[in-house]
Design a protein around this motif. Structure first.
Motif, PDB file in Angstrom:
ATOM      1  N   ASN A 182     -13.535  10.754   8.843  1.00  0.00           N
ATOM      2  CA  ASN A 182     -12.686  11.972   8.993  1.00  0.00           C
ATOM      3  C   ASN A 182     -11.504  11.527   7.939  1.00  0.00           C
ATOM      4  O   ASN A 182     -10.852  10.421   7.840  1.00  0.00           O
ATOM      5  N   PRO A 183     -11.541  12.077   6.669  1.00  0.00           N
ATOM      6  CA  PRO A 183     -10.614  11.493   5.531  1.00  0.00           C
ATOM      7  C   PRO A 183      -9.136  11.591   5.920  1.00  0.00           C
ATOM      8  O   PRO A 183      -8.242  10.846   5.292  1.00  0.00           O
ATOM      9  N   LEU A 184      -8.732  12.362   6.939  1.00  0.00           N
ATOM     10  CA  LEU A 184      -7.298  12.161   7.550  1.00  0.00           C
ATOM     11  C   LEU A 184      -6.981  10.816   8.291  1.00  0.00           C
ATOM     12  O   LEU A 184      -5.845  10.442   8.346  1.00  0.00           O
ATOM     13  N   THR A 185      -8.184  10.163   8.650  1.00  0.00           N
ATOM     14  CA  THR A 185      -7.631   8.905   9.439  1.00  0.00           C
ATOM     15  C   THR A 185      -7.439   7.899   8.535  1.00  0.00           C
ATOM     16  O   THR A 185      -6.378   7.224   8.467  1.00  0.00           O
ATOM     17  N   PRO A 186      -8.020   7.490   7.306  1.00  0.00           N
ATOM     18  CA  PRO A 186      -7.597   6.857   6.321  1.00  0.00           C
ATOM     19  C   PRO A 186      -6.280   6.949   5.704  1.00  0.00           C
ATOM     20  O   PRO A 186      -5.247   6.331   5.461  1.00  0.00           O
ATOM     21  N   ALA A 187      -6.139   8.409   5.493  1.00  0.00           N
ATOM     22  CA  ALA A 187      -4.814   8.882   5.140  1.00  0.00           C
ATOM     23  C   ALA A 187      -3.503   8.404   5.831  1.00  0.00           C
ATOM     24  O   ALA A 187      -2.567   7.822   5.385  1.00  0.00           O
ATOM     25  N   ILE A 188      -3.556   8.905   7.225  1.00  0.00           N
ATOM     26  CA  ILE A 188      -2.510   8.432   7.952  1.00  0.00           C
ATOM     27  C   ILE A 188      -2.350   7.028   8.193  1.00  0.00           C
ATOM     28  O   ILE A 188      -1.161   6.471   8.301  1.00  0.00           O
ATOM     29  N   GLU A 189      -3.587   6.303   8.500  1.00  0.00           N
ATOM     30  CA  GLU A 189      -3.347   4.904   8.566  1.00  0.00           C
ATOM     31  C   GLU A 189      -2.817   4.398   7.507  1.00  0.00           C
ATOM     32  O   GLU A 189      -2.192   3.303   7.515  1.00  0.00           O
ATOM     33  N   THR A 190      -3.089   4.658   6.300  1.00  0.00           N
ATOM     34  CA  THR A 190      -2.671   3.991   4.985  1.00  0.00           C
ATOM     35  C   THR A 190      -1.032   4.299   5.021  1.00  0.00           C
ATOM     36  O   THR A 190      -0.355   3.371   4.604  1.00  0.00           O
ATOM     37  N   PHE A 191      -0.663   5.603   5.296  1.00  0.00           N
ATOM     38  CA  PHE A 191       0.634   5.866   5.468  1.00  0.00           C
ATOM     39  C   PHE A 191       1.452   4.875   6.202  1.00  0.00           C
ATOM     40  O   PHE A 191       2.460   4.193   5.970  1.00  0.00           O
ATOM     41  N   ARG A 192       0.944   4.872   7.626  1.00  0.00           N
ATOM     42  CA  ARG A 192       1.565   3.830   8.485  1.00  0.00           C
ATOM     43  C   ARG A 192       1.587   2.413   7.926  1.00  0.00           C
ATOM     44  O   ARG A 192       2.692   1.713   8.105  1.00  0.00           O
ATOM     45  N   THR A 193       0.348   1.917   7.413  1.00  0.00           N
ATOM     46  CA  THR A 193       0.416   0.530   6.734  1.00  0.00           C
ATOM     47  C   THR A 193       1.476   0.405   5.857  1.00  0.00           C
ATOM     48  O   THR A 193       2.100  -0.785   5.648  1.00  0.00           O
ATOM     49  N   GLY A 194       1.459   1.361   4.942  1.00  0.00           N
ATOM     50  CA  GLY A 194       2.598   1.337   3.825  1.00  0.00           C
ATOM     51  C   GLY A 194       4.016   1.084   4.370  1.00  0.00           C
ATOM     52  O   GLY A 194       4.591   0.258   3.703  1.00  0.00           O
ATOM     53  N   PHE A 195       4.109   1.635   5.392  1.00  0.00           N
ATOM     54  CA  PHE A 195       5.611   1.676   5.741  1.00  0.00           C
ATOM     55  C   PHE A 195       5.815   0.586   7.068  1.00  0.00           C
ATOM     56  O   PHE A 195       6.823   0.065   7.062  1.00  0.00           O
ATOM     57  N   SER A 247       0.958  -1.422   0.181  1.00  0.00           N
ATOM     58  CA  SER A 247      -0.045   0.033  -0.131  1.00  0.00           C
ATOM     59  C   SER A 247       0.741   1.240   0.048  1.00  0.00           C
ATOM     60  O   SER A 247       0.449   2.431  -0.124  1.00  0.00           O
ATOM     61  N   ILE A 248       2.129   0.960   0.108  1.00  0.00           N
ATOM     62  CA  ILE A 248       2.813   2.283   0.202  1.00  0.00           C
ATOM     63  C   ILE A 248       2.694   2.878  -1.454  1.00  0.00           C
ATOM     64  O   ILE A 248       3.042   4.170  -1.431  1.00  0.00           O
ATOM     65  N   ILE A 249       2.398   2.218  -2.458  1.00  0.00           N
ATOM     66  CA  ILE A 249       2.114   2.994  -3.643  1.00  0.00           C
ATOM     67  C   ILE A 249       1.152   4.086  -3.864  1.00  0.00           C
ATOM     68  O   ILE A 249       0.788   4.699  -4.619  1.00  0.00           O
ATOM     69  N   LEU A 250       0.239   3.913  -2.762  1.00  0.00           N
ATOM     70  CA  LEU A 250      -0.843   4.797  -2.561  1.00  0.00           C
ATOM     71  C   LEU A 250      -0.422   6.143  -1.868  1.00  0.00           C
ATOM     72  O   LEU A 250      -1.374   7.129  -1.747  1.00  0.00           O
ATOM     73  N   MET A 251       0.621   6.126  -1.484  1.00  0.00           N
ATOM     74  CA  MET A 251       1.304   7.500  -0.817  1.00  0.00           C
ATOM     75  C   MET A 251       1.089   8.767  -1.618  1.00  0.00           C
ATOM     76  O   MET A 251       0.553   9.607  -1.051  1.00  0.00           O
ATOM     77  N   PRO A 252       1.231   8.862  -2.868  1.00  0.00           N
ATOM     78  CA  PRO A 252       0.988  10.043  -3.605  1.00  0.00           C
ATOM     79  C   PRO A 252      -0.470  10.323  -3.714  1.00  0.00           C
ATOM     80  O   PRO A 252      -0.865  11.410  -3.410  1.00  0.00           O
ATOM     81  N   PHE A 253      -1.363   9.384  -3.428  1.00  0.00           N
ATOM     82  CA  PHE A 253      -2.878   9.364  -3.781  1.00  0.00           C
ATOM     83  C   PHE A 253      -3.361  10.129  -2.252  1.00  0.00           C
ATOM     84  O   PHE A 253      -3.888  11.051  -2.251  1.00  0.00           O
ATOM     85  N   ILE A 254      -2.628   9.835  -1.057  1.00  0.00           N
ATOM     86  CA  ILE A 254      -2.984   9.854   0.511  1.00  0.00           C
ATOM     87  C   ILE A 254      -2.664  11.544   0.230  1.00  0.00           C
ATOM     88  O   ILE A 254      -3.270  12.140   0.916  1.00  0.00           O
ATOM     89  N   LEU A 255      -1.523  11.982  -0.265  1.00  0.00           N
ATOM     90  CA  LEU A 255      -0.841  13.540  -0.109  1.00  0.00           C
ATOM     91  C   LEU A 255      -1.918  14.246  -0.852  1.00  0.00           C
ATOM     92  O   LEU A 255      -2.252  15.338  -0.461  1.00  0.00           O
ATOM     93  N   LEU A 256      -2.321  13.629  -2.130  1.00  0.00           N
ATOM     94  CA  LEU A 256      -3.337  14.412  -2.858  1.00  0.00           C
ATOM     95  C   LEU A 256      -4.649  14.512  -2.174  1.00  0.00           C
ATOM     96  O   LEU A 256      -5.051  15.644  -2.190  1.00  0.00           O
ATOM     97  N   LEU A 257      -5.036  13.494  -1.696  1.00  0.00           N
ATOM     98  CA  LEU A 257      -6.321  13.577  -0.895  1.00  0.00           C
ATOM     99  C   LEU A 257      -6.248  14.700   0.428  1.00  0.00           C
ATOM    100  O   LEU A 257      -7.254  15.223   0.761  1.00  0.00           O
ATOM    101  N   THR A 258      -5.216  14.633   1.001  1.00  0.00           N
ATOM    102  CA  THR A 258      -5.050  15.496   2.224  1.00  0.00           C
ATOM    103  C   THR A 258      -5.241  16.709   1.660  1.00  0.00           C
ATOM    104  O   THR A 258      -5.841  17.852   2.164  1.00  0.00           O
TER     105      THR A 258
END
Lengths: 282, 415
Positions: free
Chosen positions: A229-242, A162-173
């Motif tokens: 809260n859109p930030l919740t999946p954003a941060i959680e996906t970030f952590r999951t990725g790494f 899921s680290i490949i979702l990083m750009p998407f997470i930042l865009l989402l934020t």
């Protein structure tokens, strides 16, 4: 006679809600980049540490959180080294709140400029977001450096796909901050006294976001609201990725995307509708 | 075919003051809740706070034309320029246009004091609608024109206000739009700066054939730069045409003159037991072809008064001329002489080519036996003197209280 002639432009009081002129913004790209440059240069020119502030800020915050929430309050970090656990939350959160804070003051902080010269007003929030993105990317680079250092020391790398979702997470934020910020900007231009209330709400909102704690410790009955809260999946996906501590939660990410898109469209439409009208008020 | 650049059709702009601009959610909510029981009051209050900044304004601008706008403060000039500049919206009506517009509603818009002069040239240029390539290609010219090469890499906050303005104007002067909108930016700065700006304006409009919309209170500049003028009054166009004529009409209306008063009976006339004023009048000997008072116009002051003193001494009648700011320009008086009771008249001439432009008032004093003031008729006449200059490149304020045409002679001296 005017009807027979071909005019380049026309000014009247009608404003279409959804006729966004992105071509015009492209024409003003030089100005957009100039504002980004101005923000970056002006903000760090007079400080002793200069651009190092960009890095120092998340590091100091992380250390503070580590002492207060990690050592004293003993909130779980899901087995992740505290420094690495707090950084993603802090980076995403400060990216969000910086973008939101600059976007929501678009009118109040630029009223003199807006009353003297025309350019697409959206240039201002967009340039703010770009300059905050630059800062955020520097912080992200710091995170990666620290991350690699930790791997080198104890070889506990757990990168997941899921680290490949990083750009998407930042865009989402960024999109979430822009959408919400645009809506707030037209409201605060009209009602300045809401400013204080909003600052307070934003500060509290951080505690509804998994910055200092993992999403897993949230009680079951609050989970539905919490994940909205859109930030919740954003941060959680970030952590999951790494760190691969949890499995990727795709559904909340999709919901967050939908919420963000709705906010962004509403924000753009409101902004478009009111950007010029507000000039008579501020 | 047609070379129309701008066409304004029925442009109106309406501002609501007060109520809607309360800017406080709490107050607005309270008003909204209260609205129902107090409908009639609200409407009355609203109608008082409505202002039509522009009312049904129509005009056209041809390619290469320099159009000037005159009018008092609040006449709607700036609102009109703001609508054409797309800063604010018209309430109704339309403006059509061709070509790229650059608006100079102030100079140095968006300057950031922490940045260097060079950075600010780019910033200001971009804000005014130039792109990076255009600025880079003119950068040397701009720096050269500003005359502050040495400080170009110094942050602007270290600049003096003069340097700041020179740099700002240098950027503005190198804009290259098809339509240029200029609002009173030339009113700032020192004399040399103004001279430079106006010179550049003249160059832009006459040599480069640019379309310019120009607002100014500097009538000399308007007369010299514009091809056509429009007078606005309370949001409406009241006059339009050749600059000399439109400006003349405007000034005539403006002249803050109180040039005549007369009284039939001594009882109702201003004065006291000794002196009663019958008449005070100021007449002008207009220069051929002009009907306003300018610096060349000779003026006549005429008084009539009733004199009554049971024990007449020597009487002096003095005329004081003041500027509106209170400085006395002159204090002249008649020969001390004994007069019998009765009606008298006083005449005094102010020659042309004596006063500078400005606003003046006259007071008359009656003095008995050199020291006893019988009556002081204060500010009984007032008038304004307009500037007049034959072809000159200098439009700034001419200094000095008086402006006599004493010859100043320069000639070669054999060494």
């Amino acid at each position: 006679m005017s009807n027979n002639l071909q005019w380049d432009w026309k000014i009247d009081h009608k404003i279409s809600l959804f006729k966004w002129d992105f071509k015009e913004i492209w024409q003003y790209k030089d100005l957009l980049l100039r504002f980004v440059r101005r923000d970056l240069i002006a903000n760090y020119q007079q400080t002793i540490l200069g651009p190092f502030w960009i890095l120092l800020q998340p590091v100091l915050t992380t250390i503070t959180y580590y002492i207060i929430f990690g050592k004293i309050a003993k909130i779980s970090t899901e087995g992740i080294p505290p420094l690495l656990f707090y950084l993603p939350g802090i980076i995403i959160w400060s990216y969000f709140s910086d973008c939101l804070n600059s976007t929501m003051y678009t009118f109040l902080h630029n009223s003199t400029l807006f009353s003297k010269v025309y350019f697409p007003r959206l240039i201002i929030p967009l340039s703010n977001i770009i300059s905050h993105t630059v800062r955020m990317l520097v912080q992200l680079a710091l995170f990666v450096v620290i991350y690699v250092a930790f791997i080198a020391v104890d070889h506990s790398a757990h990168i997941s796909a899921s680290i490949i979702l990083m750009p998407f997470i930042l865009l989402l934020t960024a999109a979430f901050a822009l959408g919400a910020g645009l809506i707030i900007s037209v409201i605060t231009a009209r009602y300045r006294d809401l400013d204080y209330a909003l600052q307070f709400i934003i500060r509290l909102f951080m505690f509804a976001t998994p910055v200092i704690y993992p999403a897993s410790i949230v009680p079951e009955n609050l989970k539905t609201i919490f994940w909205l809260n859109p930030l919740t999946p954003a941060i959680e996906t970030f952590r999951t990725g790494f760190f691969s501590t949890n499995t990727l939660q795709l559904q909340p990410l999709l919901v967050a995307t939908a919420i963000t898109i709705i906010l962004l469209i509403t924000g753009l439409a409101l902004f478009k509708k009111l950007e010029t009208k507000l000039m008579d008020i501020i | 075919m047609s070379a129309l650049m701008i066409k304004a059709e029925h442009v109106s702009k309406y501002y609501r003051l007060g109520k809607l601009g309360s800017g406080r959610l709490r107050e607005d909510l309270a008003n909204w809740i209260k609205r129902r029981p107090a409908v009639s009051n609200e409407i009355n209050e609203h109608s008082k706070q409505e202002i039509w900044a522009l009312r049904n304004v129509n005009f056209e601008v041809q390619r290469g034309e320099v159009l000037g706008f005159i009018g008092n403060n609040g006449a709607g000039k700036s609102t009109l320029l703001k609508i054409i500049s797309r800063i604010t919206l018209p309430t109704s009506g339309c403006v059509y246009g061709n070509g790229r517009i650059a608006s100079l509603l102030e100079i140095g818009t968006g300057f950031h004091i922490e940045l260097t002069g060079r950075e600010n040239i780019y910033l200001n240029g971009n804000i005014l609608g130039m792109n990076k390539k255009e600025i880079t290609s003119r950068l040397d010219e701009i720096i050269d024109f500003s005359g502050i090469e040495r400080f170009i890499d110094t942050p602007v906050k270290r600049y003096s206000s003069g340097m700041y303005m020179r740099l700002a104007f240098a950027v503005a002067a190198h804009l290259d739009p098809e339509i240029l909108i200029v609002d009173e930016v030339l009113a700032v700065g020192d004399a040399e700066f103004q001279r430079k700006c106006l010179g550049k304006m003249k160059e832009v409009s006459s040599q480069q054939g640019k379309t310019v919309l120009f607002v100014s209170h500097n009538m000399q500049a308007l007369k010299n730069l514009c091809h056509r003028c429009i007078t606005l009054q309370q949001g409406e166009i009241i006059d339009e045409g050749k600059p000399e004529i439109v400006i003349g009409n405007y000034l005539k209306k403006q002249q803050n003159n109180f040039t005549y008063q007369s009284y039939e009976a001594p009882e109702s006339a201003p004065g006291n037991d000794y002196i009663r004023i019958k008449k005070a009048a100021l007449t002008a000997d207009y220069i051929d072809g002009f009907d306003i008072v300018d610096i060349r116009t000779p003026l006549h002051i005429h008084f009539e008064f009733w004199y009554k003193d049971i024990d007449p001494g020597s009487l002096i009648v003095g005329v004081h001329l003041f500027t509106f700011s209170g400085e006395c320009i002159f204090d002249i008086c008649s020969e001390p002489k004994k007069y019998n009771n009765g009606l008298y008249e006083v005449d005094c001439n102010i020659p042309g080519n004596f006063l500078n432009d400005g606003n003046y008032y006259i007071s008359v004093v009656f003095v008995k036996n050199t020291t006893q003031r019988l009556f002081y008729f204060e500010a009984c006449l007032s008038f304004e003197v307009q500037d007049y200059r034959s072809d000159t490149a200098w439009f700034g304020k001419w200094i000095g209280y008086v402006r006599p045409s004493f010859p100043v002679i320069v000639k070669a001296k054999p060494e």
